[in-house]
Design an enzyme around this catalytic site. Structure first.
Site, PDB file in Angstrom:
ATOM      1  N   GLY A  33       0.669  -1.246   0.147  1.00  0.00           N
ATOM      2  CA  GLY A  33       0.294  -0.037   0.148  1.00  0.00           C
ATOM      3  C   GLY A  33       0.901   1.393  -0.113  1.00  0.00           C
ATOM      4  O   GLY A  33       2.059   1.236  -0.111  1.00  0.00           O
ATOM      5  N   ASN A  34       0.332   2.400   0.257  1.00  0.00           N
ATOM      6  CA  ASN A  34       1.181   3.597   0.482  1.00  0.00           C
ATOM      7  C   ASN A  34       0.358   4.728   1.252  1.00  0.00           C
ATOM      8  O   ASN A  34      -0.689   4.106   1.883  1.00  0.00           O
ATOM      9  CB  ASN A  34       0.822   4.248  -1.164  1.00  0.00           C
ATOM     10  CG  ASN A  34      -0.356   4.865  -1.523  1.00  0.00           C
ATOM     11  OD1 ASN A  34      -0.950   5.753  -1.020  1.00  0.00           O
ATOM     12  ND2 ASN A  34      -0.774   4.057  -2.689  1.00  0.00           N
ATOM     13  N   ARG A  35       1.127   5.626   1.669  1.00  0.00           N
ATOM     14  CA  ARG A  35       0.548   6.571   2.685  1.00  0.00           C
ATOM     15  C   ARG A  35      -0.503   7.555   2.473  1.00  0.00           C
ATOM     16  O   ARG A  35      -0.690   8.297   3.166  1.00  0.00           O
ATOM     17  CB  ARG A  35       1.797   7.164   3.361  1.00  0.00           C
ATOM     18  CG  ARG A  35       2.715   6.035   3.815  1.00  0.00           C
ATOM     19  CD  ARG A  35       3.734   6.871   4.602  1.00  0.00           C
ATOM     20  NE  ARG A  35       4.778   5.770   5.048  1.00  0.00           N
ATOM     21  CZ  ARG A  35       5.181   5.175   5.953  1.00  0.00           C
ATOM     22  NH1 ARG A  35       3.947   5.153   6.989  1.00  0.00           N
ATOM     23  NH2 ARG A  35       6.051   4.377   6.141  1.00  0.00           N
TER      24      ARG A  35
END
Ligand code: CTP
Ligand code: CA
Length: 233
Positions: A33-35
């Site tokens: 995922g990413n932030r």
């Protein structure tokens, strides 16, 4: 600002906004995922609805955010799901804004069962494959008069400034407007009190002052309204 104090200058426009970060599964319990918080995309959707647009928000994963009032919300998880929902919604949209943080890659294989560690097996390696570039597809399939807006987060580096990278990305992507967030340590040196730049395909460039995500959303919609007026659609 109070909703009823805002201009209804986007009335009659059908807009699609993507927001949040995609998740690419490795197995039933794990993902890459990413932030992305999703806050900027939600602000864009909320402000557009307040200004009278008919808004579809395609939302991947975000921090906890209230559903924007008067907005059609479509929740997705992976880049492929976001791709499907964005293209479907874009079919009868006047404006598409890609604010989502779309994973560039996904694991080439998704395990059907939870991956286990084992002392007799070597530790696994994750192989990645490229996800489709949704923004590039939107540009390629754009219907007449449709405005396509991209986002980019850039830092200056030894190859060039934030603006150099942004100009190159606008060309590469072929979108009508590119909203550029200046990020990272170089920012203070590069752009002083600007949070970034708004670049248009006709070469127009304007600095975006530091401000809230609602203010940035208002600036983006001003630019979109101006762009639509200029192109006479
Ligand atoms: N984007 C997209 N589909 C992807 C990746 C990105 O539609 N698979 C969109 C993003 O939503 C954003 C724009 O493209 O509006 C720019 O994303 P960015 O990550 O800055 O560009 P990339 O072309 O992926 O370049 P980079 O290698 O710098 O990540
Ligand atoms: Ca990317």
């Amino acid at each position: 600002a109070r909703a009823d104090a805002l201009p209804r200058d986007l009335a009659g426009l059908r807009v699609v906004v993507s927001a949040g970060g995609t998740r690419e599964p490795l197995d039933p319990v794990r993902y890459l995922g990413n932030r992305s918080s999703g806050k900027q995309g939600y602000a864009l959707a909320r402000v557009a609805a307040q200004r009278g647009a008919e808004v579809t928000l395609v939302a991947a994963h975000t921090v906890a955010l209230p559903d924007p009032p008067g907005v059609t919300l479509r929740r997705v998880s992976t880049a492929e799901e976001l791709r499907g929902a964005v293209h479907e919604s874009a079919e009868n949209a006047d404006v598409v804004v890609m604010a989502a943080a779309v994973a560039d890659f996904r694991p080439a294989n998704r395990a059907d069962y939870k991956i286990k560690k084992s002392d007799d097996q070597p530790d696994p390696t994750v192989v990645l494959e490229r996800n489709a570039d949704i923004l590039a597809e939107l540009v390629a399939n754009r219907r007449p008069g449709q405005t396509v807006v991209g986002f980019a987060a850039e830092t200056g580096d030894h190859h060039g400034s934030v603006l150099d990278h942004a100009r190159a990305k606008l060309k590469r992507k072929g979108c009508d407007l590119l909203v550029v967030n200046a990020v990272g340590e170089g920012r203070a040196f590069e752009v002083e009190d600007n949070a970034g730049w708004l670049l248009a395909a006709d070469g127009a460039e304007s600095p975006i002052p530091l401000g809230s995500k609602s203010q940035l959303a208002a600036t983006v919609w001003d630019a979109v309204a101006h762009f639509i007026q200029r192109s006479g659609s």
